[in-house]
Design a protein around this motif. Structure first.
Motif, PDB file in Angstrom:
ATOM      1  N   SER A  16       0.931  -0.997   0.051  1.00  0.00           N
ATOM      2  CA  SER A  16       0.011  -0.015   0.164  1.00  0.00           C
ATOM      3  C   SER A  16       0.832   1.099  -0.011  1.00  0.00           C
ATOM      4  O   SER A  16       1.995   1.130   0.485  1.00  0.00           O
ATOM      5  CB  SER A  16      -0.740  -0.101   1.076  1.00  0.00           C
ATOM      6  OG  SER A  16      -1.335   1.302   1.427  1.00  0.00           O
ATOM      7  N   ARG A  17       0.376   2.255  -0.606  1.00  0.00           N
ATOM      8  CA  ARG A  17       1.008   3.476  -0.513  1.00  0.00           C
ATOM      9  C   ARG A  17       1.262   4.175   0.821  1.00  0.00           C
ATOM     10  O   ARG A  17       2.481   4.724   1.117  1.00  0.00           O
ATOM     11  CB  ARG A  17       0.371   4.734  -1.260  1.00  0.00           C
ATOM     12  CG  ARG A  17       0.242   4.246  -2.836  1.00  0.00           C
ATOM     13  CD  ARG A  17       1.204   4.947  -3.625  1.00  0.00           C
ATOM     14  NE  ARG A  17       1.631   6.201  -3.731  1.00  0.00           N
ATOM     15  CZ  ARG A  17       0.688   7.379  -4.173  1.00  0.00           C
ATOM     16  NH1 ARG A  17      -0.148   6.902  -4.805  1.00  0.00           N
ATOM     17  NH2 ARG A  17       1.210   8.554  -4.115  1.00  0.00           N
ATOM     18  N   SER A  32      -5.745   2.755  -7.722  1.00  0.00           N
ATOM     19  CA  SER A  32      -5.327   1.678  -8.660  1.00  0.00           C
ATOM     20  C   SER A  32      -6.373   1.770  -9.871  1.00  0.00           C
ATOM     21  O   SER A  32      -5.939   1.019 -10.869  1.00  0.00           O
ATOM     22  CB  SER A  32      -5.532   0.448  -7.916  1.00  0.00           C
ATOM     23  OG  SER A  32      -6.940   0.470  -7.181  1.00  0.00           O
ATOM     24  N   VAL A  35      -6.327   3.306   0.804  1.00  0.00           N
ATOM     25  CA  VAL A  35      -5.386   2.753   2.014  1.00  0.00           C
ATOM     26  C   VAL A  35      -5.153   1.239   1.871  1.00  0.00           C
ATOM     27  O   VAL A  35      -4.033   0.748   2.274  1.00  0.00           O
ATOM     28  CB  VAL A  35      -6.254   2.933   3.485  1.00  0.00           C
ATOM     29  CG1 VAL A  35      -5.614   2.504   4.613  1.00  0.00           C
ATOM     30  CG2 VAL A  35      -6.646   4.534   3.371  1.00  0.00           C
ATOM     31  N   TYR A  36      -6.269   0.437   1.497  1.00  0.00           N
ATOM     32  CA  TYR A  36      -6.068  -1.077   1.504  1.00  0.00           C
ATOM     33  C   TYR A  36      -5.728  -1.649   0.270  1.00  0.00           C
ATOM     34  O   TYR A  36      -5.875  -2.774  -0.038  1.00  0.00           O
ATOM     35  CB  TYR A  36      -7.320  -1.742   2.205  1.00  0.00           C
ATOM     36  CG  TYR A  36      -7.321  -1.167   3.356  1.00  0.00           C
ATOM     37  CD1 TYR A  36      -6.821  -1.765   4.458  1.00  0.00           C
ATOM     38  CD2 TYR A  36      -8.634  -0.219   3.896  1.00  0.00           C
ATOM     39  CE1 TYR A  36      -6.906  -1.159   5.979  1.00  0.00           C
ATOM     40  CE2 TYR A  36      -8.661  -0.021   5.199  1.00  0.00           C
ATOM     41  CZ  TYR A  36      -7.982  -0.227   6.153  1.00  0.00           C
ATOM     42  OH  TYR A  36      -8.021  -0.026   7.514  1.00  0.00           O
ATOM     43  N   SER A  37      -5.163  -1.060  -0.888  1.00  0.00           N
ATOM     44  CA  SER A  37      -4.752  -1.343  -2.151  1.00  0.00           C
ATOM     45  C   SER A  37      -3.209  -1.015  -2.316  1.00  0.00           C
ATOM     46  O   SER A  37      -2.689  -0.105  -1.809  1.00  0.00           O
ATOM     47  CB  SER A  37      -5.499  -0.835  -3.085  1.00  0.00           C
ATOM     48  OG  SER A  37      -6.869  -1.088  -3.399  1.00  0.00           O
ATOM     49  N   THR A  38      -2.676  -1.917  -2.833  1.00  0.00           N
ATOM     50  CA  THR A  38      -1.146  -1.711  -3.346  1.00  0.00           C
ATOM     51  C   THR A  38      -1.198  -0.798  -4.302  1.00  0.00           C
ATOM     52  O   THR A  38      -1.893  -0.447  -4.937  1.00  0.00           O
ATOM     53  CB  THR A  38      -0.742  -3.180  -4.151  1.00  0.00           C
ATOM     54  OG1 THR A  38      -0.707  -4.269  -3.064  1.00  0.00           O
ATOM     55  CG2 THR A  38       0.658  -3.146  -4.562  1.00  0.00           C
ATOM     56  N   GLY A  39      -0.102   0.014  -3.990  1.00  0.00           N
ATOM     57  CA  GLY A  39       0.192   1.130  -4.844  1.00  0.00           C
ATOM     58  C   GLY A  39       0.149   0.928  -6.598  1.00  0.00           C
ATOM     59  O   GLY A  39       0.417  -0.160  -6.983  1.00  0.00           O
TER      60      GLY A  39
END
Length: 419
Positions: A107-108, A137, A296-300
């Motif tokens: 996540s960022r 994303s 918040v809950y995602s990979t960048g």
């Protein structure tokens, strides 16, 4: 300790699951059959690449696709500027992969934030005339995360807004008031009729370019109405980003950067990459970075997509590809209308109205037989009696491509009897 369950098909457990009132599984085959019966089941036809001309394979299900036959002209992509295969954009993606990595890795808010992400966000903010921008994303994730994080009490939403806006409204759990399409007067009536507490937060949400009708929202009038009620305005520029106002969208063309509170868009259409963004003031971006769950809950966003989008935005701002697109759009619209087709809208999306669902499907098939891929759009996506062919030209279509497309439309329309 319990006995082990028999594994044969005549086990008591299996017999019980076969009884209708005790089966808690999912009847997927019957649901698919129901879609088939309504004419709504779709197949995926893999493309060899995303160029203006490419080969397609029949839906291979789980098998590798077999690309055979002639290349077909693609008038169905949202790759409006043709930048997905631009060598400069491809080089930028490759450079980002080498220098930063193929994936953000987290996540960022953990370790997935890079200097490349921040550079793209500065470029987007500069283009959109805002303090800051935040990259998600996808555009879908940007809508869901933004609307829910703002947590409005009431949302006023155009009736033809994209599904990601609709789902964002649902996810936010706000009261949603749907107003008549692209009608600022209808919005004004809806807002005037809604008695709200003084401390309620109101949000007006609209697409700028509507992807099925090819028309645009009356943004200035919407801003006027919202300001009279102290409401915020959020505009989704998914089908406009990169095409107007020095690489911006309709908000920039109309000079409304300071009046639209939330500017949202995608990197996956005219910019030929992947991802979404929100642009606005400092407080908005800081709030979203902390409270938008889809951020918040995602990979960048993957660095190659970031690098590609940044270079595509630079190219779009230069203007040459934008001018090529609008020249192509004008020629295609004029040619279709001169044949007798009704073409809706005023943008790069050219909806060719056919009318009946079956006629639109047959016309799309006839076009494909003549080497032109343009989909039939039918109910429930559009109202009954307005089924259409959605034509989406690209800046990379040549004069020969356009002539072939127009010739196919004339022959196919005559064959089907809609001309």
């Amino acid at each position: 300790m319990t006995d082990s369950t028999p594994s044969d098909a005549t086990s008591p457990d299996r017999e019980r699951r076969a009884e209708p009132n005790e089966d808690h599984g999912f009847s997927l085959e019957s649901r698919l059959a129901a879609r088939e019966a309504r004419g709504l089941r779709r197949d995926r036809s893999p493309a060899r690449d995303v160029c203006a001309r490419t080969r397609f394979a029949a839906d291979p299900k789980g098998e590798p696709p077999q690309f055979e036959g002639e290349r077909q002209l693609v008038f169905a992509a949202n790759n409006y500027l043709g930048l997905a295969t631009d060598e400069r954009v491809q080089r930028a993606a490759a450079a980002a992969a080498r220098e930063v990595g193929t994936g953000a890795g987290a996540s960022r808010l953990v370790t997935g934030d890079t200097g490349l992400h921040r550079a793209l966000e500065r470029d987007l903010a500069g283009t959109k005339g805002t303090d800051r921008a935040l990259v998600f994303s996808s555009g879908y994730a940007a809508n869901l995360g933004t609307i829910s994080a703002l947590s409005p009490d009431v949302i006023f939403s155009d009736e033809l807004n994209h599904a990601s806006i609709v789902d964002g409204c649902r996810f936010s759990d706000a009261e949603t008031v749907v107003y008549e399409h692209a009608d600022a007067d209808a919005l004004a009536r809806a807002m005037a009729a809604r008695d709200g507490a003084a401390d309620e937060c109101w949000l007006v949400v609209t697409d700028s370019v509507f992807s099925m009708d090819g028309d645009i929202a009356p943004l200035a009038a919407i801003c006027d109405t919202a300001e009279r009620h102290g409401a915020w305005v959020m505009v989704d520029e998914a089908h406009a980003t990169g095409l107007y106002g020095n690489g911006g969208g309709l908000v920039q063309r109309e000079g409304l950067s300071e009046r639209v509170d939330v500017q949202l868009g995608t990197l996956s259409k005219a910019l030929g990459s992947q991802g979404g963004y929100v642009a606005g003031d400092e407080a908005l971006v800081e709030l979203l970075a902390n409270e938008a769950r889809s951020f918040v809950y995602s990979t960048g966003l993957a660095p190659p997509a970031v690098g590609a989008a940044r270079e595509a935005l630079r190219i779009a701002r230069e203007g040459e590809v934008r001018r090529a697109l609008w020249s192509t759009v004008e020629r295609l619209r004029d040619g279709l209308e001169s044949m007798g087709y009704e073409v809706l809208g005023e943008t790069q999306v050219l909806p060719v109205v056919v009318g009946e669902r079956d006629d639109a499907v047959v016309l799309a098939n006839e076009l494909e037989e003549r080497g032109v891929v343009a989909p039939a759009i039918r109910p429930p996506t559009v109202p009954d009696g307005t089924s259409r062919i959605r034509v989406a030209p690209m800046a990379t279509h040549t004069d020969d491509d356009l002539e072939r497309c127009l010739t196919a439309f004339e022959a196919a329309g005559t064959e089907v009897g809609v001309l």
